[in-house]
Design a protein around this motif. Structure first.
Motif, PDB file in Angstrom:
ATOM      1  N   GLY A   1     -22.855   8.164 -24.151  1.00 53.57           N
ATOM      2  CA  GLY A   1     -21.659   7.395 -23.862  1.00 53.57           C
ATOM      3  C   GLY A   1     -20.430   8.037 -24.493  1.00 53.57           C
TER       4      GLY A   1
ATOM      5  N   ARG B   1      -9.320  15.291 -20.103  1.00 54.09           N
ATOM      6  CA  ARG B   1      -9.040  13.872 -20.295  1.00 54.09           C
ATOM      7  C   ARG B   1      -8.760  13.198 -18.942  1.00 54.09           C
ATOM      8  NH1 ARG B   1      -3.671  12.092 -21.250  1.00 54.09           N
ATOM      9  NH2 ARG B   1      -3.087  14.165 -21.968  1.00 54.09           N
ATOM     10  N   ASP B   2      -9.370  12.040 -18.720  1.00 53.57           N
ATOM     11  CA  ASP B   2      -9.152  11.224 -17.521  1.00 53.57           C
ATOM     12  C   ASP B   2      -9.690  11.848 -16.236  1.00 53.57           C
ATOM     13  OD1 ASP B   2      -8.025   8.803 -18.409  1.00 53.57           O
ATOM     14  OD2 ASP B   2      -6.071   9.745 -18.688  1.00 53.57           O
TER      15      ASP B   2
ATOM     16  N   LEU C   1     -18.164  10.270 -22.423  1.00 50.31           N
ATOM     17  CA  LEU C   1     -17.191   9.610 -21.543  1.00 50.31           C
ATOM     18  C   LEU C   1     -16.058   8.979 -22.353  1.00 50.31           C
ATOM     19  CD1 LEU C   1     -19.612   7.750 -19.061  1.00 50.31           C
ATOM     20  CD2 LEU C   1     -18.399   9.906 -18.672  1.00 50.31           C
ATOM     21  N   ILE C   2     -16.427   8.391 -23.510  1.00 52.72           N
ATOM     22  CA  ILE C   2     -15.451   7.653 -24.328  1.00 52.72           C
ATOM     23  C   ILE C   2     -14.385   8.601 -24.893  1.00 52.72           C
ATOM     24  CG2 ILE C   2     -15.232   6.410 -26.538  1.00 52.72           C
ATOM     25  CD1 ILE C   2     -17.904   4.964 -25.780  1.00 52.72           C
TER      26      ILE C   2
ATOM     27  N   GLY D   1     -12.024  11.040 -24.401  1.00 53.00           N
ATOM     28  CA  GLY D   1     -11.323  11.664 -23.278  1.00 53.00           C
ATOM     29  C   GLY D   1     -11.264  10.777 -22.046  1.00 53.00           C
ATOM     30  N   ARG D   2     -11.791   9.538 -22.187  1.00 55.90           N
ATOM     31  CA  ARG D   2     -11.687   8.558 -21.097  1.00 55.90           C
ATOM     32  C   ARG D   2     -12.123   9.172 -19.757  1.00 55.90           C
ATOM     33  NH1 ARG D   2      -6.110   5.205 -20.948  1.00 55.90           N
ATOM     34  NH2 ARG D   2      -5.405   6.985 -19.748  1.00 55.90           N
ATOM     35  N   LYS D   3     -13.294   9.832 -19.793  1.00 55.70           N
ATOM     36  CA  LYS D   3     -13.762  10.556 -18.605  1.00 55.70           C
ATOM     37  C   LYS D   3     -14.564   9.649 -17.691  1.00 55.70           C
ATOM     38  CE  LYS D   3     -13.694  14.770 -21.291  1.00 55.70           C
ATOM     39  NZ  LYS D   3     -14.512  15.875 -21.875  1.00 55.70           N
ATOM     40  N   ARG D   4     -14.794  10.128 -16.476  1.00 60.46           N
ATOM     41  CA  ARG D   4     -15.424   9.294 -15.462  1.00 60.46           C
ATOM     42  C   ARG D   4     -16.523  10.060 -14.724  1.00 60.46           C
ATOM     43  NH1 ARG D   4      -9.812   6.965 -14.266  1.00 60.46           N
ATOM     44  NH2 ARG D   4      -9.016   7.054 -16.383  1.00 60.46           N
ATOM     45  N   VAL D   5     -17.589   9.347 -14.397  1.00 63.98           N
ATOM     46  CA  VAL D   5     -18.633   9.863 -13.517  1.00 63.98           C
ATOM     47  C   VAL D   5     -18.711   8.906 -12.334  1.00 63.98           C
ATOM     48  CG1 VAL D   5     -21.116  10.220 -13.259  1.00 63.98           C
ATOM     49  CG2 VAL D   5     -19.962  10.978 -15.337  1.00 63.98           C
ATOM     50  N   ALA D   6     -18.742   9.448 -11.135  1.00 68.80           N
ATOM     51  CA  ALA D   6     -18.757   8.593  -9.957  1.00 68.80           C
ATOM     52  C   ALA D   6     -19.720   9.154  -8.920  1.00 68.80           C
ATOM     53  CB  ALA D   6     -17.352   8.488  -9.365  1.00 68.80           C
ATOM     54  N   GLY D   7     -19.956   8.396  -7.878  1.00 70.19           N
ATOM     55  CA  GLY D   7     -20.757   8.864  -6.761  1.00 70.19           C
ATOM     56  C   GLY D   7     -19.947   8.830  -5.482  1.00 70.19           C
TER      57      GLY D   7
END
Lengths: 350, 350
Positions: free
Chosen positions: B280, B262-263, B283-284, B286-292
């Motif tokens: 989608g 989560r997060d 990500l939704i 567990g409020r997860k994030r993908v970044a660069g």
């Protein structure tokens, strides 16, 4: 157990909603009994009735945007009293012991939150039933207090559409002066605009439809950006501190990622489906982020309701009688509602 | 201007690299003149030579993992002196005035950083030339000091592969005890493992190749997770505090997103191409994030080099002579190098 409580529900995934009766559990020590006055119609009610996500159980009584008055409480309840205006959202129970629950994020309960409808009821041999009925019994930890100064019927959608949009704005720390984009003007998007405006942001409604501009501004948007207008999109490139993406289906992400500032985040709250391929380079150039967010925890939902009381925020609603639910479902699917249907539960009681 | 400086380069996108000569600019007030001793071979050198990204200029002298000794300095330079061990990475100049530059993130310079090769040179009528040569002149603000205690030739890849992996680990605050996944064991991945280990994380190498397990552990991985093993992937689900994704091509993201807590965030540093569609919902829930993330700023690059000095970290390298560069390129494309080729520039001088 209270038998033959009036309700509206679906007997299977193909059927229209129809009158039914359900059994309601007896009040336990920590329970609050609520006389339901209003219930919002969420797009996910329709997905669940149609079993679009493959996990529906029938007969199903939908509804997780519930508002009502306390009728009675169990011996262990001191925070709620008869006649109080209360709400119930998407969850009615959780383990209360896992790390997510301890962090006030019951929506991510590691043992599985009890959803308002379609989950195993811990206190009776049945699955849970939602708000398309006249009466519900809910553990006190999942009952929200609704400020008396806001319009009761228009408060119902706050319990799902409200918290779904408030939570990411708060979690990503949207503040006064931030340039915030809200993509999509529907049940979620119109709440996102109201909240971001109330938080002091410069709010830009991002939509495909120029004819939504006036309404977006009435709701609190300072600008409207038409996503099909390539010149306008280019002008706004790299300028957003935060984007709330409420598009409910798979869609191209690259044009929206390009709108973000360095280190800024776009949060998805609508699209649970596969997203169109997007370029890793869009994230890498500018260290940008894409994230998801799911409703919010109970503590945060109460905070959102108090915020609504303080800023006099409710949903824009169209009232319907219970018998008109199937027509309402069709109109939601046609995107023909401004911006949320709410069922007047008096129409079911009489 | 110094004429006829020996170099190796490509005359167009189809050609093999061959001996060339270039003109090198005169030393300006703020410049440092460097005698190049070693230069790493980055996968992006090959992409740029082949014009895979459509923005290449020829004749091109690649190379942005440069190590050497200071030969002379301009009148305005006090921080570097003759004989000092220094490095040059992917950038040799930037505007120094925009918000990105002021925030020490020259890689995101809003006026466009001057890349080490293929950018307009501000001080002569030519584009910049990289490190496959014997001598380079660089503005002092873009010259890095290399600790004398680390192996000079194995330090070269730190200037790109090193900072590319160090920067996201620092930016997302990886700390002692965190469970960190590194996807892909190549030039970037092997540095990610070393850094995450040195930061005190519990490091899991995530790879498709069981035969890389021993080497991953030698480099500092505490566990190896074979991504094709569905049971193993399930066992690790929801358990990672951070994932560094070094896969250099488009790929399925859902299985890796599922590994995040989560997060938690997965950062892409390798894939600039279109990513396969992902849900989608991943990500939704567990409020997860993908970044660069893109290399790092100059201040952070110096911090990384000092960290390497303190922890005695360098790249695992295979040394080559300049004339063998075309064979080396083929082996990089075949993923046949452990883990970075470095050119011994003495082989070009003689």
């Amino acid at each position: 157990m209270k038998e033959n409580v009036k309700a509206y529900g679906a007997k299977d995934s193909k059927a229209d909603l129809e009158p039914m009766t359900i059994n309601r559990r007896d009040i336990q020590k920590d329970d609050v009994e609520i006389d339901i006055t209003y219930c919002g119609v969420c797009h996910s009610d329709i997905h669940t009735v149609h079993n679009d996500w493959g996990n529906s159980v029938y007969p199903m009584i939908p509804g997780h945007e519930i508002v009502g008055r306390v009728v009675s409480v169990g011996d262990g309840v001191t925070d709620f009293k008869e006649g109080q205006l209360v709400g119930v959202g998407c969850m009615v129970d959780s383990c209360q012991t896992c790390s997510a629950c301890k962090d006030d994020m019951e929506q991510f309960c590691e043992n599985g939150a009890t959803m308002t409808y379609g989950s195993k009821d811990k206190h009776m041999d049945d699955h849970t039933h939602g708000g398309y009925t006249t009466s519900i019994v809910v553990d006190k930890e999942f009952v929200l207090s609704i400020p008396e100064n806001i319009d009761e019927k228009a408060a119902a959608p706050l319990l799902c559409a409200g918290i779904t949009t408030y939570s990411p704005l708060k979690n990503w720390k949207v503040k006064k002066g931030d340039k915030v984009g809200v993509i999509g003007l529907g049940g979620l998007g119109h709440m996102g605009v109201k909240f971001a405006n109330a938080m002091g942001a410069h709010v830009v409604m991002i939509t495909t439809s120029p004819d939504k501009a006036d309404d977006a501004e009435r709701l609190g948007a300072h600008e409207v950006l038409i996503s099909k207008d390539k010149d306008a999109m280019k002008k706004h490139q790299g300028s957003f501190d935060f984007i709330l993406n409420t598009i409910p289906v798979g869609h191209k992400m690259d044009p929206y990622i390009a709108l973000l500032k360095r280190d800024a985040t776009m949060v998805l709250v609508g699209s649970v489906e596969p997203l169109d391929p997007f370029n890793g380079a869009g994230l890498i150039m500018g260290r940008k982020r894409v994230a998801g967010s799911l409703i919010g925890g109970i503590k945060e939902t109460q905070e959102m309701l108090d915020f609504c009381g303080e800023h006099n925020i409710v949903s824009d609603v169209e009232m319907i009688d219970m018998k008109d639910i199937n027509t309402a479902y069709k109109r939601v699917m046609d995107n023909d509602v401004k911006y949320r249907f709410v069922i007047d539960m008096a129409s079911l009681k009489n």
